[in-house]
Each structure stands twice: as structure tokens, then as C-alpha cells.
Scaffold this active site. Structure first.
Site, PDB file in Angstrom:
ATOM      1  N   LYS A 133       0.841  -1.202   0.000  1.00 46.85           N
ATOM      2  CA  LYS A 133       0.000   0.000   0.000  1.00 46.85           C
ATOM      3  C   LYS A 133       0.879   1.256   0.000  1.00 46.85           C
ATOM      4  CE  LYS A 133      -3.827  -2.445   2.125  1.00 46.85           C
ATOM      5  NZ  LYS A 133      -4.542  -2.844   3.342  1.00 46.85           N
TER       6      LYS A 133
ATOM      7  N   GLN B 171      -4.503  -1.576   9.547  1.00 45.51           N
ATOM      8  CA  GLN B 171      -4.392  -2.892   8.921  1.00 45.51           C
ATOM      9  C   GLN B 171      -4.988  -3.960   9.852  1.00 45.51           C
ATOM     10  OE1 GLN B 171      -3.222  -3.534   5.708  1.00 45.51           O
ATOM     11  NE2 GLN B 171      -4.050  -5.571   6.131  1.00 45.51           N
TER      12      GLN B 171
ATOM     13  N   ASP C  75     -11.074   3.063   3.920  1.00 45.72           N
ATOM     14  CA  ASP C  75     -11.321   1.629   3.752  1.00 45.72           C
ATOM     15  C   ASP C  75     -12.820   1.344   3.617  1.00 45.72           C
ATOM     16  OD1 ASP C  75      -9.210  -0.144   3.504  1.00 45.72           O
ATOM     17  OD2 ASP C  75      -8.745  -0.184   5.648  1.00 45.72           O
TER      18      ASP C  75
END
Ligand code: NAP
Length: 290
Positions: A54, A98, A121
Site C-alpha cells: 500500500k 491494517q 477503507d
């Protein structure tokens, strides 16, 4: 009929060029550089590799990534304080934590603490709710990437029967919701471990999205000839012939599915690159709203 491999890498690359142009134009016009905070708690090897990918992708398109690595022993209260600080930081337009988190930290509490306008997200209850009622929101990255991949491959889901295997909050449920939206217009069946006779459903499907986290969940015998297979799974299979000691496998048995399917996403190189690309997309969108 020739079987088509759906190339997620190529589409992701094209979209990333568009995103890079958007980032450059935002900087030129408003002096804003999109910023993404990436928080990793612990050192789970798969998580470390996702976070690294990422960060690299951010760099590729000109998004500033602020990497925050914390020990696995981090207290939930400290993580929540950090998220509050990032919520108030005007240089940060997106916050990514994460998953999975160590078991002593509540994922629900952590996700709920992220400001919905920085939830790139698309996991907070506010964004999930907005997605379900069709309001503007950050769409969750893997499901959004899957729908884009289907569209860009020239597959018209309108009126088709899509079977989704897996009902997680981050993949299965949102992808089922997006496929069922009026603009996509598929008829959706959502399967899980409580589904009796999974094959009965997959054999009727024009599109199968498999997100079970178990290799071999979908095999060629379970498919209708010509069906589209979107394989979301990422599983590490021990392989001593590989430098890293493992290889990646999806949830579909590629060899048998490819003999029956009309189109299939490979693993790696299918859904994965699109997921990261939609994260970049959401971060740029968030910065544009400033
Ligand atoms: P998850 O939270 O473990 O959920 C798995 C779902 O699959 C559950 O709903 C489970 O049913 C269902 N399931 C498992 N085995 C099944 C079977 N044999 N038959 C029917 N249903 C079954 O996993 P996830 O987070 O959704 O992730 C799924 C996979 O996608 C993982 O391999 C993950 O690494 C990968 N992933 C990839 C990306 C990407 O960008 N490529 C992004 C996210 C996730 P129950 O609810 O009944 O337990």
C-alpha cells in the site's frame, strides 16, 4: 469459446495513472497533497506485506503515506488516542488500520473511532450504512475493485445471477450489496458455511465471487460452463521451492475452474491490485473534499 483471464494488474495500472494525474492537479490547483496514515500493530507477515504494498502504491501516484508501526502489545486506549489525533490532523485525508488486530484490541472499537470522512477503507458503520442506502460514501476497497473489474472486463451483470461465497463485513456482504444495486442490477445469492449444497447454487451462477479464505472452495465441477469467476482469496501455501517458502493461492482451484469458466481472475494479479487501487482512489477523493 475462449477463456479470458481478467487482468487486474493492467486495469489497476490504468486507474493508477488517472489517480496520479488527479493528485498532480489537486496539488497544482489547491496546493493539497493527499495524505494516508497507515497503522500496523504487530508484525503479522501477511499484514507487513500488505502495508508495504500500500505504501509503495501511494508513492507511485504521489500520495504521501505516513507509516505508523506499533508493537503487538499496544494498548487499545493508545491506539484510540492515535486515531483521534489523526482524525484532527489536516495533512491526513485517509486513515487505514491494517486488520487483523491483536486479540486484546477490539476491531469494532478501532474502526468505529475513525472519522467517517477519513475512513478510506469504507469500514465504519456510517459508510457501510450510506453504501446500503445508496448515499455518497467511501466504498470498501475490495468490493469496489471487484465491481470495477467486472465492468471493465466488458461483463454486463445486469439481470445475471451472481453467487457470492463468504459473508464477511469487509468482502462478502458489501460485494453482494454492490452487485445488487440498481446500477449493477445482478440477482444475488449470498452463501456461507451454513449453506446446504453449495454446488446447487454455484452451478446456477453466471458470476461467482469466492471470498472464503480457503483454497479449493470452488472447483470446475461446481461451475456452469462460461461462468465468470472472481477469486478474492489470498492464501499462503507452504512451498519449499519458492524463495519465500510459500506461494499464493486463491480460493478457486484455478486449473479446474479455467477449463469450465468463461473468464477468471488469477491470484495473484486479479482482485488484489484493484483493492489497493481503490484505496488510493478513496484517499484522493477525501483530499478533494477539503
Ligand atoms: P473471513 O472473514 O474469514 O470470511 C470468510 C467467509 O467465507 C465467512 O463468511 C465463511 O462463512 C465463508 N466460508 C468459509 N468457508 C466456506 C465454505 N467452504 N463454503 C461457504 N462459505 C465459506 O474472510 P474475508 O476477510 O472475507 O476474506 C476472504 C478471503 O479473501 C481471504 O483469503 C482474504 O485473505 C482474502 N482477501 C483478499 C483481498 C484482496 O484484495 N484480494 C481483500 C480482502 C480479503 P461463515 O460466515 O459461515 O463462517
Amino acid at each position: 469459446m475462449r477463456m479470458k483471464i481478467i487482468d487486474g494488474k493492467e486495469l489497476a495500472q490504468n486507474l493508477r495513472s488517472e489517480i496520479a494525474a488527479g493528485v498532480a492537479s489537486l496539488k497544482a490547483q489547491k496546493g493539497i497533497v493527499p495524505g494516508l496514515a497507515v497503522i500496523l500493530v504487530g508484525d503479522n507477515p501477511a499484514s507487513v506485506s500488505y502495508v508495504t504494498a500500500k505504501e509503495k502504491a501511494c508513492e507511485q501516484v504521489g500520495i504521501l503515506s505516513r507509516e505508523i508501526r506499533l508493537p503487538a502489545t499496544t494498548l487499545e486506549s493508545n491506539l484510540l488516542s492515535l486515531i483521534n489525533e489523526l482524525n484532527a490532523d489536516s495533512a491526513i485525508h485517509g486513515i487505514l488500520v491494517q486488520l487483523p488486530l491483536p486479540t486484546h484490541i477490539s476491531e469494532k472499537a478501532v474502526i468505529g473511532a475513525i472519522a467517517p470522512e477519513k475512513d478510506v477503507d469504507g469500514f465504519t458503520p456510517v459508510n457501510v450504512g450510506r453504501m446500503l442506502i445508496g448515499e455518497e460514501c467511501f466504498l470498501p476497497c475490495a468490493p469496489h475493485g471487484i465491481v470495477k473489474l467486472i465492468e471493465a472486463s466488458g461483463i454486463n451483470a445486469n439481470g445475471k445471477h451472481a453467487v457470492v461465497i463468504g459473508r464477511s463485513n469487509i468482502v462478502g456482504k458489501p460485494v453482494a450489496a454492490l452487485l445488487a444495486r440498481k446500477e449493477t442490477n445482478a440477482t444475488v445469492t449470498l452463501c456461507h458455511t451454513g449453506t446446504r449444497d453449495l454446488e446447487r447454487f454455484t452451478r446456477q451462477a453466471d458470476i461467482v465471487v469466492v471470498a472464503a479464505g480457503r483454497p479449493g472452495t470452488l472447483t470446475g465441477e461446481m461451475l456452469k460452463p462460461g461462468a465468470v469467476v472472481i477469486d478474492v482469496g489470498v492464501n499462503r501455501i507452504a512451498d519449499s521451492t519458492r524463495r519465500k517458502g510459500f506461494r499464493l493461492s486463491g480460493d478457486a482451484d484455478f486449473e479446474s475452474c479455467a477449463k469450465v469458466a468463461g473468464a477468471i481472475t488469477p491470484v495473484p494479479g486479479g482482485v488484489g491490485p484493484m483493492t489497493i487501487t481503490m484505496l488510493l482512489w478513496n484517499t484522493l477523493e477525501s483530499a478533494k473534499r477539503c
